[in-house]
Each structure stands twice: as C-alpha cells, then as structure tokens.
Motif scaffolding. Structure first.
Motif, short mmCIF file in Angstrom:
data_model
loop_
_atom_site.label_atom_id
_atom_site.label_comp_id
_atom_site.label_asym_id
_atom_site.label_seq_id
_atom_site.Cartn_x
_atom_site.Cartn_y
_atom_site.Cartn_z
N ARG A 1 0.83 -1.22 0.00
CA ARG A 1 0.00 0.00 0.00
C ARG A 1 0.86 1.26 0.00
O ARG A 1 0.44 2.30 -0.48
N ASN A 2 2.07 1.15 0.59
CA ASN A 2 2.96 2.32 0.62
C ASN A 2 3.56 2.63 -0.75
O ASN A 2 4.06 3.73 -0.96
N VAL A 3 3.54 1.66 -1.66
CA VAL A 3 4.17 1.92 -2.96
C VAL A 3 3.19 1.84 -4.14
O VAL A 3 3.42 2.44 -5.18
N ILE A 4 2.08 1.10 -3.98
CA ILE A 4 1.12 0.94 -5.07
C ILE A 4 -0.15 1.74 -4.74
O ILE A 4 -0.63 1.70 -3.61
N ARG A 5 -0.66 2.46 -5.73
CA ARG A 5 -1.81 3.37 -5.49
C ARG A 5 -3.12 2.64 -5.28
O ARG A 5 -4.03 3.20 -4.67
N VAL A 6 -3.24 1.46 -5.85
CA VAL A 6 -4.52 0.73 -5.73
C VAL A 6 -4.31 -0.50 -4.86
O VAL A 6 -3.19 -0.96 -4.65
N GLU A 7 -5.43 -1.02 -4.36
CA GLU A 7 -5.35 -2.21 -3.50
C GLU A 7 -5.04 -3.43 -4.38
O GLU A 7 -5.68 -3.64 -5.41
N VAL A 8 -4.07 -4.22 -3.95
CA VAL A 8 -3.76 -5.47 -4.67
C VAL A 8 -4.91 -6.44 -4.43
O VAL A 8 -5.33 -6.61 -3.28
N PRO A 9 -5.44 -7.05 -5.48
CA PRO A 9 -6.64 -7.90 -5.31
C PRO A 9 -6.37 -9.10 -4.38
O PRO A 9 -5.26 -9.51 -4.23
#
Lengths: 210, 210
Positions: free
Chosen positions: A202-210
């Motif tokens: 979450r600190n590096v990717i803007r969307v939630e990983v499914p």
C-alpha cells in the motif's frame, strides 16, 4: 507381449511406486531436517533412521548429501510454482503478480516447514563454499528480474504512488518478505506476514492489490 | 601491602591481559566460524585449533559452547551499540534514528563477518530448541519497539508521506534490512545495502534522512 515381458512389467510397476514413495519420504524428512538444523548439520545416518531405511538404502536414492539437497530445492521450487502460478501470474500483469505473491506468502505461513527451510538454507548458503550458494545466487537474480518486471508494469500504468522510485524496488520487497519469515518464525503471534506485505505494498502501489 | 600481596598483584596484572587477549581471540574465531558454518556446526575442537589453544584451554575460558555463543552475541551487540549510538540517537528524534540506522548498515557492509554472523545465527535460531532463540526473540521485540518509537515521532511531526500507515512499519523496515543482508552476501556487486535502505525510507518519509 511375451509372458516374461509381462512379468517384468508387473515387477516394475509394483517396485516403481514403492521406490518413488521411499524417495519422496526421504525428501520430506530432509526438507524438515534442513529447515531445523541446516544442511551442513543434518546427518545422512539420522535421516536414514528417520525414514526407517538403511544407510545403503538412502545412498541408493541419493548417492551424496548434495544430490539430496538438490532434490529438496527442486521440490520447494515446484511447490512455489504450483501455488504461485496457479492464477497464471507470469509477471505480465503487475497487480496480478503481487496478488499471487500475497497468496504465496499466506500459503507459506500455513506451512512453517517451508518457511524454515528457506530461511535457514538461504542464509547458510551465503558461505563461499556452500553447495547451494550458486542455486540461491541464481534464484534471487531470477526473482528480482521477475518482480522488477511486475513493478515496471505498474509504473507504466501509473499505478505506483507519486515519488516512489521503482529502481531496485524488487530487491527491497524480496528482502521484506525474507526478513518477515525470520521474525514470524521467532514470534508467530506478533507477526502476520501477508498483512505486513499488504501494508508495505500500500505504501508503494496506489490501488489495492486484489 | 605485604610483599606476597604485591607479588600476587604483579602476577595477576601480568596474567589478566594475556587471559583477556586469549578470550578475545577465541570470541573472534567463534564470530567468524558461527557466521561461516553456523553455531550448531561449529566445532569446539576446531575453534581451539584455530586459536592455537588446547581443548582444555578453550574450556577454561568457555566451559560450554553455549557460553561462547553468549559472549559472541554480547560482543556483536556492543559493536552495534557503539556505532549506532555514537551520535546519541536513542529513538527520541526519528530522523536521527534512521540516519544512525543507515550509518550502521553502511558500517556492517564494510564488515562481512558481522553480516554473516547475524544472517546465519538469526535464522538458525528460529529452531525451537536453539540456545539463541530466546535472545533473538527478545532482540527483535526490542528492535521493533525502538524503531516504532522513531516512526511514531516522525508521524507526530507530519514527516511520513501521506497514506503511509505507521502501524507495523518497524517490522517491515527491520525485515528489509535483514533480507538485504542475505541478498548482499550472495551478490555483493549487485546489492548496495545503504542505498536500498535510503530508497525505501524515501518511500515512507517525506524528507531526506540526513
């Protein structure tokens, strides 16, 4: 088919599964022993005893300790692949790649023997003369390459958070996963590996990983 | 002071430094051996030979392998503290804490023996019956507590990036540092530990760590 060929085939098919079962049993015992006391410290005599085979019986399947190590590493790789690529995540879709990675970490957390094996062998193998050193050097290079491809995919699609530098991020996230294994093995009630991985993603990717 | 007391004192002060030097030499040899082959696999007989002392001489200083392990872990802790707290970073100032951490990682990268010892022992110690397990459980708990205090300080001062959840971040960053050690030991030309740590800190902290 001649009578003798049928007989030979019958013998073979009775023996083959027994030999395979024995082989699988030895690999399983080695898997646990290497994860518990390390490769160097595991004893072929004790492994044979644990499987109820003679030393000669063990050497029939694995003539050297190195050959047994190789079989154990191959089996671990197959297990990872089976789980990891179940959803067909081959690094093309970055989000799907990390979703598979979270699943793999959750799967491993339910299987302490796998986590122990990896944590103990990978650090033991950092010694210059360790037989598994070339395996781990290559494994990490491959893992960094695959994960970096997934990260680059996310970067191209604008899915990384602003200010996140994708350079070298694969080594960081692989380190995170490896380091969590040791803390989880020491304090299983304090550390939940999949949650920690999700939080860091979450600190590096803007969307939630499914 | 009587003549015999003076004589005794003279003997003691001549012997004490020699005994201390020998003790330090044994600890140094064990430091290297534990990092190379692990604690379980290190042999007291080989350690004695490496230091040029008899087995009895070794046992005079360290009656058990466990007591030698304890001395090695204490020495590592002292080395870390000396470096880490040089600048008085006691977790009060979060930025100073992480600056010290980057310095510590750079220092360790110049001393592979320290990194090997930690990587090998910490994973070996995950086994339920390992004598260093309680030490590492406590060490990680303490380390997480100290780093989390530094992170909370940054959060209060508004120095974390927006959307970064400080919960559990200490375990993540400690994992990152630990995991980098293994990758660096395997591929020292590919991985630069202080750069990776700095990059990851940039992903969570708004300002550059000094």
């Amino acid at each position: 088919m001649t009578k003798s060929a049928t007989a030979r085939q019958g013998t073979a098919s009775r023996n083959y599964p027994k030999g395979e079962r024995r082989r699988a049993q030895i690999i399983e015992a080695a898997f646990t022993a290497f994860g518990q006391v390390g490769y160097r410290n595991a004893s072929m005599v004790q492994l044979a005893a644990a499987c109820g085979v003679s030393r000669a019986g063990l050497l029939h399947h694995f003539p050297t300790k190195e050959s047994l190590l190789e079989a154990v590493l191959e089996q671990r790789e197959r297990q990872d692949d089976a789980h990891f690529f179940r959803a067909g995540a081959a690094g093309r879709d970055g989000l799907e790649y990390f979703a598979s990675m979270v699943r793999l970490v959750a799967h491993n957390q339910a299987n302490p023997v796998i986590v122990s094996l990896f944590a103990v062998l990978s650090s033991e193998a950092t010694a210059a003369d360790h037989p598994a050193r070339p395996y781990f050097v290559a494994r990490y290079e491959r893992a960094r390459g695959q994960m970096q491809a997934a990260i680059d995919d996310l970067a191209e699609r604008g899915l990384l958070r602003p200010d996140v530098d994708p350079t070298g991020l694969a080594a960081d996230l692989i380190s995170l996963i490896d380091g969590l294994q040791v803390q989880w093995l020491l304090s299983p009630d304090t550390i939940d590996m999949p949650s920690h991985l999700r939080n860091m993603l979450r600190n590096v990717i803007r969307v939630e990983v499914p």
